[in-house]
Design a protein around this motif. Structure first.
Motif, PDB file in Angstrom:
ATOM      1  N   UNK A 158       0.828  -1.206   0.000  1.00 46.03           N
ATOM      2  CA  UNK A 158       0.000   0.000   0.000  1.00 46.03           C
ATOM      3  C   UNK A 158       0.865   1.259   0.000  1.00 46.03           C
ATOM      4  N   UNK A 159       1.886   1.274   0.829  1.00 46.69           N
ATOM      5  CA  UNK A 159       2.788   2.431   0.882  1.00 46.69           C
ATOM      6  C   UNK A 159       3.494   2.604  -0.459  1.00 46.69           C
ATOM      7  N   UNK A 160       3.961   1.512  -1.059  1.00 48.33           N
ATOM      8  CA  UNK A 160       4.637   1.596  -2.353  1.00 48.33           C
ATOM      9  C   UNK A 160       3.684   2.146  -3.417  1.00 48.33           C
ATOM     10  N   UNK A 161       2.441   1.706  -3.394  1.00 48.25           N
ATOM     11  CA  UNK A 161       1.451   2.185  -4.346  1.00 48.25           C
ATOM     12  C   UNK A 161       1.213   3.686  -4.176  1.00 48.25           C
ATOM     13  N   UNK A 162       1.106   4.137  -2.943  1.00 47.61           N
ATOM     14  CA  UNK A 162       0.904   5.566  -2.680  1.00 47.61           C
ATOM     15  C   UNK A 162       2.109   6.370  -3.153  1.00 47.61           C
ATOM     16  N   UNK A 163       3.315   5.877  -2.887  1.00 51.86           N
ATOM     17  CA  UNK A 163       4.525   6.585  -3.309  1.00 51.86           C
ATOM     18  C   UNK A 163       4.576   6.702  -4.832  1.00 51.86           C
ATOM     19  N   UNK A 164       4.269   5.612  -5.530  1.00 51.94           N
ATOM     20  CA  UNK A 164       4.279   5.633  -6.989  1.00 51.94           C
ATOM     21  C   UNK A 164       3.212   6.598  -7.506  1.00 51.94           C
ATOM     22  N   UNK A 165       2.015   6.557  -6.927  1.00 54.85           N
ATOM     23  CA  UNK A 165       0.933   7.443  -7.367  1.00 54.85           C
ATOM     24  C   UNK A 165       1.300   8.910  -7.131  1.00 54.85           C
ATOM     25  N   UNK A 166       1.857   9.211  -5.977  1.00 52.67           N
ATOM     26  CA  UNK A 166       2.238  10.586  -5.691  1.00 52.67           C
ATOM     27  C   UNK A 166       3.375  11.049  -6.600  1.00 52.67           C
ATOM     28  N   UNK A 167       4.325  10.168  -6.832  1.00 53.35           N
ATOM     29  CA  UNK A 167       5.429  10.511  -7.733  1.00 53.35           C
ATOM     30  C   UNK A 167       4.927  10.772  -9.141  1.00 53.35           C
ATOM     31  N   UNK A 168       4.018   9.930  -9.618  1.00 57.53           N
ATOM     32  CA  UNK A 168       3.435  10.112 -10.948  1.00 57.53           C
ATOM     33  C   UNK A 168       2.617  11.396 -11.009  1.00 57.53           C
TER      34      UNK A 168
END
Length: 181
Positions: A158-168
Protein backbone atom coordinates in the motif's frame (compact mmCIF):
# COMPACT_ATOMS: atom_id res chain seq x y z
CA UNK A 1 10.99 26.68 -1.08
CA UNK A 2 10.60 25.42 -4.65
CA UNK A 3 7.66 23.33 -5.84
CA UNK A 4 9.81 20.19 -6.11
CA UNK A 5 11.03 20.54 -2.52
CA UNK A 6 7.48 21.23 -1.36
CA UNK A 7 6.25 18.15 -3.22
CA UNK A 8 9.00 16.02 -1.74
CA UNK A 9 8.23 17.32 1.76
CA UNK A 10 4.53 16.58 1.22
CA UNK A 11 5.38 13.09 -0.01
CA UNK A 12 7.57 12.39 3.02
CA UNK A 13 4.92 13.71 5.39
CA UNK A 14 2.25 11.52 3.77
CA UNK A 15 4.54 8.50 3.92
CA UNK A 16 5.21 9.14 7.62
CA UNK A 17 1.46 9.33 8.31
CA UNK A 18 0.79 6.10 6.42
CA UNK A 19 3.54 4.26 8.28
CA UNK A 20 2.22 5.63 11.58
CA UNK A 21 -1.21 4.21 10.80
CA UNK A 22 0.13 0.71 10.19
CA UNK A 23 -1.53 -1.70 12.58
CA UNK A 24 0.73 -3.30 15.18
CA UNK A 25 1.27 -7.04 14.96
CA UNK A 26 -1.46 -8.96 16.72
CA UNK A 27 -0.76 -11.92 18.96
CA UNK A 28 -2.36 -15.23 18.14
CA UNK A 29 -5.32 -16.51 20.03
CA UNK A 30 -4.17 -19.72 21.69
CA UNK A 31 -5.63 -22.55 23.70
CA UNK A 32 -4.76 -21.71 27.30
CA UNK A 33 -6.13 -24.81 29.03
CA UNK A 34 -8.35 -27.80 28.43
CA UNK A 35 -10.37 -30.26 30.47
CA UNK A 36 -9.62 -33.09 30.20
CA UNK A 37 -6.06 -31.84 29.90
CA UNK A 38 -3.68 -32.80 27.11
CA UNK A 39 -2.16 -36.27 27.72
CA UNK A 40 -4.19 -36.72 30.96
CA UNK A 41 -5.65 -40.04 32.11
CA UNK A 42 -9.14 -39.47 33.49
CA UNK A 43 -12.43 -41.21 34.26
CA UNK A 44 -15.01 -40.86 31.48
CA UNK A 45 -15.71 -37.09 31.22
CA UNK A 46 -19.16 -35.60 30.65
CA UNK A 47 -17.84 -32.62 28.68
CA UNK A 48 -14.78 -31.10 27.08
CA UNK A 49 -13.92 -27.54 28.12
CA UNK A 50 -11.46 -25.47 26.10
CA UNK A 51 -10.30 -22.08 27.43
CA UNK A 52 -8.56 -19.59 25.15
CA UNK A 53 -6.57 -16.44 25.94
CA UNK A 54 -8.99 -14.27 23.86
CA UNK A 55 -12.68 -14.40 23.01
CA UNK A 56 -13.59 -16.81 20.19
CA UNK A 57 -16.62 -17.55 18.02
CA UNK A 58 -17.93 -20.39 15.84
CA UNK A 59 -16.54 -23.31 17.86
CA UNK A 60 -16.24 -26.79 16.39
CA UNK A 61 -15.08 -29.71 18.51
CA UNK A 62 -14.72 -33.27 17.20
CA UNK A 63 -14.06 -36.18 19.56
CA UNK A 64 -12.55 -39.27 17.95
CA UNK A 65 -12.40 -42.56 19.85
CA UNK A 66 -9.66 -45.18 20.06
CA UNK A 67 -11.33 -47.04 17.18
CA UNK A 68 -10.90 -43.99 14.90
CA UNK A 69 -14.65 -43.30 14.83
CA UNK A 70 -16.03 -39.84 15.52
CA UNK A 71 -18.38 -39.51 18.47
CA UNK A 72 -21.64 -37.75 17.62
CA UNK A 73 -22.23 -35.19 20.36
CA UNK A 74 -24.41 -32.10 20.75
CA UNK A 75 -23.05 -28.89 19.27
CA UNK A 76 -20.30 -27.04 21.17
CA UNK A 77 -21.20 -23.73 22.82
CA UNK A 78 -19.04 -20.67 23.45
CA UNK A 79 -19.12 -18.12 26.24
CA UNK A 80 -16.38 -15.52 25.71
CA UNK A 81 -13.09 -17.40 26.06
CA UNK A 82 -14.62 -20.75 27.05
CA UNK A 83 -15.89 -23.45 24.65
CA UNK A 84 -17.90 -26.35 26.09
CA UNK A 85 -18.56 -29.60 24.21
CA UNK A 86 -20.99 -31.96 25.99
CA UNK A 87 -20.28 -35.70 25.71
CA UNK A 88 -23.25 -38.04 25.53
CA UNK A 89 -22.94 -41.36 27.32
CA UNK A 90 -19.89 -42.98 28.88
CA UNK A 91 -16.62 -43.19 27.01
CA UNK A 92 -15.02 -46.61 26.76
CA UNK A 93 -11.44 -46.92 28.03
CA UNK A 94 -8.84 -45.83 25.49
CA UNK A 95 -7.12 -42.83 23.98
CA UNK A 96 -9.35 -40.09 22.54
CA UNK A 97 -8.43 -37.24 20.21
CA UNK A 98 -9.99 -33.80 20.56
CA UNK A 99 -9.82 -31.74 17.36
CA UNK A 100 -10.98 -28.15 17.67
CA UNK A 101 -11.47 -25.12 15.46
CA UNK A 102 -12.53 -21.63 16.52
CA UNK A 103 -12.46 -18.20 14.93
CA UNK A 104 -10.45 -15.62 16.86
CA UNK A 105 -11.74 -12.10 17.49
CA UNK A 106 -9.41 -10.86 14.71
CA UNK A 107 -11.13 -13.21 12.23
CA UNK A 108 -8.37 -15.82 11.98
CA UNK A 109 -9.41 -19.47 12.21
CA UNK A 110 -7.37 -21.30 14.84
CA UNK A 111 -7.18 -25.11 14.97
CA UNK A 112 -5.49 -27.75 17.06
CA UNK A 113 -5.71 -31.25 18.45
CA UNK A 114 -4.70 -33.09 21.58
CA UNK A 115 -5.27 -36.49 23.16
CA UNK A 116 -6.38 -37.76 26.54
CA UNK A 117 -6.92 -41.27 27.87
CA UNK A 118 -9.99 -42.66 29.60
CA UNK A 119 -8.95 -44.87 32.55
CA UNK A 120 -8.84 -48.60 32.07
CA UNK A 121 -7.26 -48.34 28.64
CA UNK A 122 -5.18 -51.16 27.25
CA UNK A 123 -1.44 -50.61 27.00
CA UNK A 124 -0.32 -48.41 24.07
CA UNK A 125 0.94 -51.45 22.14
CA UNK A 126 -2.57 -52.98 22.24
CA UNK A 127 -4.40 -49.84 21.09
CA UNK A 128 -5.11 -49.15 17.43
CA UNK A 129 -2.88 -46.55 15.78
CA UNK A 130 -4.41 -43.07 15.59
CA UNK A 131 -5.72 -41.81 12.27
CA UNK A 132 -2.83 -40.46 10.17
CA UNK A 133 -4.48 -37.04 9.64
CA UNK A 134 -4.46 -36.28 13.37
CA UNK A 135 -1.56 -34.50 15.06
CA UNK A 136 -0.97 -33.95 18.75
CA UNK A 137 -0.62 -30.20 19.07
CA UNK A 138 -2.69 -27.48 20.66
CA UNK A 139 -1.11 -24.52 18.90
CA UNK A 140 -2.14 -22.57 15.81
CA UNK A 141 -1.36 -24.27 12.53
CA UNK A 142 1.47 -23.19 10.26
CA UNK A 143 -1.10 -21.76 7.83
CA UNK A 144 -2.32 -19.45 10.60
CA UNK A 145 1.27 -18.37 11.33
CA UNK A 146 1.86 -17.51 7.67
CA UNK A 147 -1.37 -15.56 7.49
CA UNK A 148 -0.23 -12.83 9.92
CA UNK A 149 2.86 -12.08 7.82
CA UNK A 150 0.54 -11.07 4.99
CA UNK A 151 -0.62 -7.96 6.88
CA UNK A 152 2.89 -6.51 6.90
CA UNK A 153 3.31 -7.08 3.17
CA UNK A 154 -0.11 -5.51 2.58
CA UNK A 155 1.06 -2.31 4.27
CA UNK A 156 4.36 -2.32 2.36
CA UNK A 157 2.46 -2.74 -0.92
CA UNK A 158 0.00 0.00 0.00
CA UNK A 159 2.79 2.43 0.88
CA UNK A 160 4.64 1.60 -2.35
CA UNK A 161 1.45 2.19 -4.35
CA UNK A 162 0.90 5.57 -2.68
CA UNK A 163 4.52 6.59 -3.31
CA UNK A 164 4.28 5.63 -6.99
CA UNK A 165 0.93 7.44 -7.37
CA UNK A 166 2.24 10.59 -5.69
CA UNK A 167 5.43 10.51 -7.73
CA UNK A 168 3.43 10.11 -10.95
CA UNK A 169 1.07 12.89 -9.91
CA UNK A 170 3.97 15.21 -9.09
CA UNK A 171 5.61 14.49 -12.46
CA UNK A 172 2.32 15.12 -14.27
CA UNK A 173 1.82 18.36 -12.33
CA UNK A 174 5.34 19.54 -13.23
CA UNK A 175 4.83 18.66 -16.88
CA UNK A 176 1.50 20.50 -17.08
CA UNK A 177 2.76 23.57 -15.24
CA UNK A 178 5.83 23.70 -17.43
CA UNK A 179 8.34 23.47 -14.55
CA UNK A 180 11.31 21.14 -14.44
CA UNK A 181 13.58 20.05 -11.65
Amino acid sequence: MSKSRGGAALLLALLAVLLGLAAPAQAHTTLKESSPAKDATVPSPTEITLTYNDEVILPQVVLTGPDGERRQNPKATVDGVKVTQPIEGTLEPGTYTVAWRVVASDGHPITGTYTFTVEGAASPSQQPAPAPAVTATATPTAADEDDDGGNGWLWVGLVALVVVALGGGAALFRRRSGTTT
